[in-house]
Write a protein that holds these residues in place. Structure first.
Motif, PDB file in Angstrom:
ATOM      1  N   CYS A  60      32.639  -5.661  33.993  1.00 56.56           N
ATOM      2  CA  CYS A  60      33.876  -4.862  34.027  1.00 56.56           C
ATOM      3  C   CYS A  60      34.436  -4.748  32.612  1.00 56.56           C
ATOM      4  O   CYS A  60      34.276  -5.657  31.812  1.00 56.56           O
ATOM      5  N   ASN A  83      41.328  -8.338  33.791  1.00 53.27           N
ATOM      6  CA  ASN A  83      41.728  -8.177  35.187  1.00 53.27           C
ATOM      7  C   ASN A  83      42.435  -9.395  35.782  1.00 53.27           C
ATOM      8  O   ASN A  83      42.065  -9.907  36.838  1.00 53.27           O
ATOM      9  N   GLY A  84      43.471  -9.818  35.086  1.00 54.97           N
ATOM     10  CA  GLY A  84      44.344 -10.866  35.592  1.00 54.97           C
ATOM     11  C   GLY A  84      43.613 -12.125  35.990  1.00 54.97           C
ATOM     12  O   GLY A  84      42.767 -12.631  35.248  1.00 54.97           O
ATOM     13  N   ARG A 102      39.500  -4.604  27.560  1.00 58.54           N
ATOM     14  CA  ARG A 102      40.859  -4.191  27.934  1.00 58.54           C
ATOM     15  C   ARG A 102      41.511  -5.280  28.783  1.00 58.54           C
ATOM     16  O   ARG A 102      40.832  -6.132  29.338  1.00 58.54           O
ATOM     17  N   SER A 103      42.821  -5.185  28.933  1.00 59.83           N
ATOM     18  CA  SER A 103      43.478  -6.135  29.828  1.00 59.83           C
ATOM     19  C   SER A 103      43.109  -5.826  31.279  1.00 59.83           C
ATOM     20  O   SER A 103      42.922  -6.731  32.077  1.00 59.83           O
ATOM     21  N   GLU A 104      42.996  -4.562  31.627  1.00 55.60           N
ATOM     22  CA  GLU A 104      42.633  -4.148  32.986  1.00 55.60           C
ATOM     23  C   GLU A 104      41.501  -3.124  32.917  1.00 55.60           C
ATOM     24  O   GLU A 104      41.429  -2.341  31.985  1.00 55.60           O
ATOM     25  N   GLY A 106      37.576  -4.854  31.814  1.00 53.83           N
ATOM     26  CA  GLY A 106      38.828  -5.574  31.632  1.00 53.83           C
ATOM     27  C   GLY A 106      38.770  -7.042  31.976  1.00 53.83           C
ATOM     28  O   GLY A 106      37.829  -7.528  32.614  1.00 53.83           O
TER      29      GLY A 106
END
Length: 192
Positions: free
Chosen positions: A50, A54-55, A8-10, A52
């Protein structure tokens, strides 16, 4: 060979023990094993800490770099081909500059505008992308490859006609093409 699944992106939570993105990539293992039969090839997969990206944390690429370090520590400096899907494709592209990496096969990678390409110089980069993908953009993949070629990478875009993001439509085409590309990269690394 290092295999990176999507995510996921986050998402800071750990992926569940059984997750669909990881299972999707495990389906590639038999064709990869057949394509590299007779060669001494180690097939590894990363389990992210994780779910994501997460930027700026770039958790997936951090985990991929850690895995490359562990490979070097446990089996020595061997040529590595990184195969990644979606977020894992983005991570594969990001870690391409690591010394052991000889090539990347990115499957429907997540390629946001402005993604760095300097690390791809001197690497072989193949992107497969389905024309029915509604999650990641095939045109963004093409644009990234143009920039990567300008930075000194050897690039190739493989359009997967009728292919979707999950790589379920025309599954055998995805598996065959990935296995051929990986075997070619590993063969080039062994002779180079």
């Amino acid at each position: 060979m290092l295999v990176l699944h999507g995510g996921r992106s986050e998402g800071l939570e750990a992926p569940p023990p059984w997750n669909l993105p990881g299972a999707r990539m495990r389906l590639f293992f038999p064709s990869l094993a057949r394509a590299t039969a007779g060669q001494s090839v180690l097939l590894c997969r990363v389990r992210y800490r994780c779910r994501g990206w997460n930027g700026e944390r770039e958790d997936a690429s951090r985990d991929a770099r850690w895995a490359l370090g562990e490979l070097a520590r446990t089996v020595g400096e061997l040529p590595v081909v990184v195969v990644g899907h979606s977020m894992g494709g983005r991570a594969a592209l990001r870690v391409a500059g690591e010394p052991a990496v000889r090539g990347v096969v990115a499957l429907a990678p997540w390629c946001p505008e402005g993604e760095p390409v300097g690390q791809l110089a001197g690497r072989r980069v193949v992107v497969l992308h389905g024309d029915r993908d509604r999650v990641t953009d095939p045109e963004a993949s093409r644009r990234l490859l143009i920039r990567a070629r300008q930075a000194g990478a050897e690039t190739r875009f493989v359009p997967m006609r009728g292919g979707d993001h999950a790589m379920l439509r025309r599954r055998s085409d995805w598996h065959r093409t990935v296995a051929e590309e990986v075997a070619g990269m590993l063969g080039d690394a062994a002779s180079g």
